[in-house]
Design a protein around this motif. Structure first.
Motif, short mmCIF file in Angstrom:
data_model
loop_
_atom_site.label_atom_id
_atom_site.label_comp_id
_atom_site.label_asym_id
_atom_site.label_seq_id
_atom_site.Cartn_x
_atom_site.Cartn_y
_atom_site.Cartn_z
N PRO A 92 27.69 75.01 -1.36
CA PRO A 92 27.15 74.40 -0.14
C PRO A 92 25.62 74.39 -0.16
O PRO A 92 24.99 75.22 -0.81
CB PRO A 92 27.69 75.31 0.97
N LYS A 93 25.02 73.43 0.59
CA LYS A 93 23.55 73.32 0.65
C LYS A 93 22.94 74.54 1.32
O LYS A 93 21.87 75.01 0.93
CB LYS A 93 23.17 72.05 1.41
N ARG A 94 23.58 75.03 2.36
CA ARG A 94 23.08 76.20 3.07
C ARG A 94 24.14 77.30 3.05
O ARG A 94 24.91 77.45 3.97
CB ARG A 94 22.73 75.84 4.51
N PRO A 95 24.19 78.04 1.97
CA PRO A 95 25.24 79.07 1.86
C PRO A 95 25.07 80.18 2.89
O PRO A 95 23.95 80.55 3.24
CB PRO A 95 25.05 79.61 0.44
N LYS A 96 26.19 80.64 3.39
CA LYS A 96 26.19 81.80 4.29
C LYS A 96 27.46 82.59 4.04
O LYS A 96 28.46 82.05 3.54
CB LYS A 96 26.05 81.39 5.75
N ASP A 97 27.42 83.86 4.41
CA ASP A 97 28.51 84.77 4.07
C ASP A 97 29.10 85.42 5.32
O ASP A 97 28.45 85.46 6.38
CB ASP A 97 28.01 85.88 3.13
N VAL A 98 30.30 85.93 5.14
CA VAL A 98 30.92 86.76 6.17
C VAL A 98 31.30 88.09 5.55
O VAL A 98 31.49 88.20 4.34
CB VAL A 98 32.18 86.09 6.78
N SER A 99 31.40 89.08 6.41
CA SER A 99 31.86 90.39 5.99
C SER A 99 33.34 90.50 6.31
O SER A 99 33.76 90.21 7.42
CB SER A 99 31.09 91.48 6.73
N VAL A 100 34.15 90.89 5.32
CA VAL A 100 35.59 91.08 5.51
C VAL A 100 35.89 92.56 5.27
O VAL A 100 35.74 93.08 4.16
CB VAL A 100 36.42 90.21 4.54
N LYS A 101 36.31 93.23 6.33
CA LYS A 101 36.63 94.65 6.25
C LYS A 101 38.15 94.81 6.14
O LYS A 101 38.90 94.32 6.99
CB LYS A 101 36.12 95.39 7.47
N ILE A 102 38.60 95.47 5.10
CA ILE A 102 40.03 95.68 4.84
C ILE A 102 40.33 97.17 5.04
O ILE A 102 39.69 98.04 4.44
CB ILE A 102 40.40 95.29 3.39
N VAL A 103 41.31 97.46 5.90
CA VAL A 103 41.69 98.85 6.17
C VAL A 103 43.21 98.96 6.09
O VAL A 103 43.93 98.22 6.77
CB VAL A 103 41.21 99.31 7.56
N PHE A 104 43.70 99.88 5.27
CA PHE A 104 45.14 100.13 5.18
C PHE A 104 45.63 100.73 6.51
O PHE A 104 45.02 101.64 7.06
CB PHE A 104 45.44 101.08 4.04
N VAL A 105 46.74 100.21 7.05
CA VAL A 105 47.24 100.67 8.34
C VAL A 105 48.44 101.59 8.18
O VAL A 105 48.42 102.75 8.58
CB VAL A 105 47.62 99.45 9.23
N LYS A 106 49.52 101.08 7.60
CA LYS A 106 50.72 101.89 7.44
C LYS A 106 51.66 101.18 6.47
O LYS A 106 51.41 100.06 6.03
CB LYS A 106 51.42 102.11 8.78
N GLN A 107 52.75 101.84 6.16
CA GLN A 107 53.79 101.25 5.34
C GLN A 107 54.97 100.84 6.22
O GLN A 107 55.29 101.53 7.20
CB GLN A 107 54.25 102.22 4.26
N ILE A 108 55.57 99.72 5.86
CA ILE A 108 56.77 99.25 6.56
C ILE A 108 57.94 99.39 5.60
O ILE A 108 57.89 98.89 4.47
CB ILE A 108 56.63 97.78 6.99
N ASP A 109 58.97 100.03 6.05
CA ASP A 109 60.16 100.21 5.22
C ASP A 109 61.05 98.97 5.39
O ASP A 109 61.72 98.80 6.40
CB ASP A 109 60.91 101.47 5.63
#
Length: 823
Positions: A92-109
């Protein structure tokens, strides 16, 4: 054996799966406004993170729900991590970024699904782990088809422009064909239910033209209040882009309201009061024409409609009858073509190529599931002196040359013409109607008067007519073809104000020609079905061993429904209850209530049920019913347990109060579902009804192979086919403390589909459910003029309180409360 719209799904049940919390935030200044991101953009960013930036972490990729959850069938080697991801792909001509925060929550059986498939009642809880696992599977199945541009999708369907229809009859919207898909549990297996579906799409274009096309006008500045109300409901929730400098590239925003004369509205700016017109002239160099309509966007943004453009999107408001008719015509015309369309869509579904399904070890068998079913024997149709067998012509009969089962007496009636008919032709039409009523066994006198009146001051005209024909049992009202407002006034006068039966006839050139040429016999007989029922008569009755079994003890059959306002409307929801009063379960009384908007549970069920029992006792020699059957409409599967607990519990204290120390009634509570995508397809010509458009024969029932693993349920196609592929109704038994078997309940439901007084065909749901729906539809006649169709009060732009609607909702007139006025 029949083909179905279901496909077998294979899943390994040996491990836990992981939901991961996702938070996306911009890495550029957004000021004080809240940062929001659409589902499609969020999915794009998450796929860029997984497939382009860090495939070594996210392999196989997880499925993102467009909100805050990323589901994975593999536990990633991170518990919490933050990533920087480009907002746009490529360069893109005007690059911009986002922050993506990933957090483990739990397990599903996922093995919790095995408990559900084995019939564990605890597994159906909406908040349970099985429900979460099922939602995750649905997301995995739907992810790949959704991500293929230029498709549009909603919760469980996607639509593609490669097969669409545009027509002047439905402009400005278009119809796009697509596919519905949903993972469903059955006993010992999982299925994917796939069906052809139609999406109603608002195309990309200038908002002003979209509005003009919708209202069928050329100049939007000439729009008046009634049209403004319609437009408000149509546009509420529609997403638009603003075509002004400084707004390019911004995300689409949602219309909150429509305003008239937008340029004349003032607001505070820098301590001064400024008009919208002056602001746009100074800030954007845009001249707002006098009288221009505008839209409210966000909290306080006001824009004239000529600077807004719609994006391609699904219509959120309720589809008009014209759109529904066009959609039916656009659907596959018969079962064979529908099944072929589902098979042809396999390439678009791309299950075998989906990285989500492949990575999770999920496969879907490409051949439709075969289900076992049977044809129920039809009841006979009984009239006063004769009965008709339906074995040769299933689901259809004729009232011509028959005497109605219990013909009514019509001794005093009047006719008023608001359509400007030729009086000679109208007199012939009325005379032939009277003759046809007598042929059906009714006792009928000549009408008191036949008068032509202008289509204004409707209430005054009807009051004058009712006075002249003192004690009139019925007013026959002739309406022009487009007469929604006259119709409402007529029904309000009859139902609420005066308490007289009204029967409307929509006059047309074709009907006039048919009347002149004596070709109205079928039309007259259809009218007679309604007139006889409204006056207390009975048209016909189903005769079968099952119905005889129902008659063994006093039985009351009930139908209940809750209808909700159109999307964007502030009107309340409407609850209705109808209850049979006779041994044949043909005569019903109705009650109707206003309740909190979009509340599915019937909030005043106890009072409605009590009123029904008291009326039953009054009409049956002081006996109360010893058997009660409730057919409940409009309940989704996720609400089954709530309905069972809340509505059955609401009925219990009423029973204790009225029955006291006497024997308590048996109760059967059945939910009837119509809005589903299960379809059945004949396997060969011998099982297809040639008279029913190639559908299965009426009475076809399936109670195995595709049924719910916990609830007792069955699918019944009771109606003969007409057009397209017949949809079976889905019956779920939530409570049954009677001695009826499932076969008994199926036979009873089928017999009650032959009791609908307006029809000479078996219908798709039991008559009491239809009646409850009709009662809900008549709610608009109960509201006085303080409540408008666009759901706002005369005195306030704020959302009215429920008490406001209750105050302006009038009860049915006492003269009609025990009659079937609603048919």
């Amino acid at each position: 054996m029949v083909g179905t719209s279901d496909f077998h799904t294979y899943l390994i049940f040996d491990s836990s799966r992981s939901p991961i919390s996702v938070a996306i935030q911009p890495l550029w200044d957004v000021g004080t406004r809240e940062f929001k991101i659409g589902k499609n953009k969020g999915t794009e960013i998450l796929m860029r993170l997984q497939e382009v930036l860090h495939p070594e972490i996210f392999s196989p990729p997880g499925a993102y729900d467009g909100k805050k959850n990323l589901f994975s069938f593999k536990k990633y080697h991170i518990t919490a991590q933050q990533f920087t991801v480009p907002w746009e792909g490529g360069q893109p001509k005007r690059p911009k970024d986002v922050s993506v925060k990933i957090v483990f929550v739990k397990q599903i059986d996922v093995r919790s699904l095995r408990n559900l498939m084995n019939g564990d009642p605890q597994s159906v809880l909406a908040e349970g782990e099985a429900a979460t696992a099922l939602n995750m599977l649905n997301l995995y199945v739907q992810s790949t088809p959704r991500m293929q541009d230029p498709r549009i999708h909603n919760a469980k369907s996607f639509f593609t422009p490669t097969n669409k229809r545009a027509s002047d009859r439905i402009r400005p919207v278009e119809l796009w064909r697509g596919y519905f898909q949903s993972v469903r549990p059955t006993f010992d297996r999982l299925l994917v239910n796939i069906d052809v579906t139609i999406g109603v799409v608002i195309p990309k274009g200038k908002l002003e033209q979209i509005c003009a096309d919708y209202l069928r006008v050329r100049n939007m500045r000439e729009v008046r209040n009634p049209e403004l109300g319609r437009l408000r409901l149509f546009l509420k929730g529609v997403k638009v882009e603003v075509d002004l400098p400084g707004h390019a590239g911004k995300r689409p925003r949602t219309i909150k309201d429509v305003v008239s004369k937008v340029g004349e509205i003032f607001f505070e700016k820098g301590g001064d009061r400024v008009s919208v017109a002056d602001h746009f002239k100074r800030a954007h160099g845009v001249t707002i024409r006098p009288g221009s309509l505008g839209v409210k966007i966000g909290q306080d943004g006001l824009f004239p409609i000529d600077v807004c453009r719609t994006i391609q999107q699904l219509l959120k408001s309720r589809a008009s009858p014209e759109i529904v008719r066009e959609a039916l015509d656009f659907s596959p015309p018969n079962p064979i073509e529908r099944l072929n369309a589902i098979r042809a869509g396999w390439q678009q579904l791309r299950y075998a190529q989906s990285p989500f399904l492949l990575g999770a070890g999920i496969s879907v068998k490409p051949e439709p599931l075969i289900a076992r079913g049977r044809i129920l024997p039809p009841p006979e149709i009984g009239f006063k002196t004769d009965k008709i067998s339906l074995h040769q012509k299933r689901g259809q009969w004729d009232v011509m040359r028959q005497t109605l089962y219990f013909p009514a007496v019509l001794s005093n009636w009047a006719v008023v013409d608001f359509a400007g008919c030729d009086m000679k032709i109208l007199n012939e039409f009325v005379r032939d109607l009277g003759r046809a009523m007598m042929e059906r066994g009714m006792t009928v006198k000549e009408p008191h008067s036949i008068v032509r009146k202008p289509a204004n001051y409707i209430k005054n005209v009807l009051e004058e007519l009712a006075r002249d024909a003192a004690g009139a049992q019925m007013l026959l009202v002739i309406l022009p073809e487009s007469a929604a407002d006259i119709y409402r006034q007529v029904k309000r006068f009859g139902d609420i104000t005066n308490g007289v039966v009204t029967q409307c006839v929509k006059w047309s050139g074709k009907l006039a020609r048919d009347a002149q040429n004596k070709r109205c016999n079928q039309y007259h007989n259809n009218l007679i079905l309604k007139i006889n029922a409204k006056l207390g008569g009975l048209n016909c009755r189903p005769i079968s061993a099952t119905m005889a079994k129902l008659r063994e003890v006093p039985t009351m059959v009930m139908g209940a429904d809750v209808s909700h306002p159109a999307p964007g409307s502030m009107l309340p929801s409407i609850a209705s209850l109808v209850a049979s009063m006779d041994a044949d379960m043909l005569r019903y009384v109705a009650s109707i209530r206003v309740q909190e908007t979009r509340t599915e549970m019937i909030q005043d069920l106890a009072a409605m049920f009590k009123a029904a029992l008291i009326t039953f006792r009054q009409k049956n020699n002081n006996y109360l019913p010893l058997r009660i059957m409730m057919f409940r409409d409009g309940v989704s599967e996720g609400e089954f347990m709530t309905v069972r607990d809340m509505e059955v519990d609401a009925m219990t204290p009423v029973v204790l109060e009225l029955y006291q120390n006497g024997p308590k009634p048996e109760l059967t509570f059945i939910v009837v579902g119509k809005r589903h995508h299960f379809r059945f397809f004949p396997m060969d010509n011998t099982s297809a009804d040639s008279r029913g458009n190639g559908n299965l024969y009426p009475g076809f029932v399936v109670d195995r192979d595709i049924t719910h693993p916990v609830f007792q349920d069955f699918y019944l196609q009771s109606q003969p086919g007409l057009k397209g592929t017949s949809r079976p109704s889905h019956y779920t038994v939530l409570k049954n403390n009677s001695h009826f078997t499932m076969d008994d309940l199926q036979q009873m439901a089928y017999a009650l589909c032959h009791c609908y007084s307006r029809s000479t065909r078996a219908v798709k749901i039991p008559a009491p459910v239809y009646y409850a729906d009709l009662v809900c539809r008549r709610a608009k006649f109960h509201f006085d003029d303080k409540v408008r169709d666009d759901a706002s009060s005369e005195h306030s732009d704020e959302k009215p309180h429920l008490d406001f609607y209750k105050e302006h909702f009038e009860a049915i007139n006492g003269r009609l409360k025990d009659m079937m006025y609603f048919v």
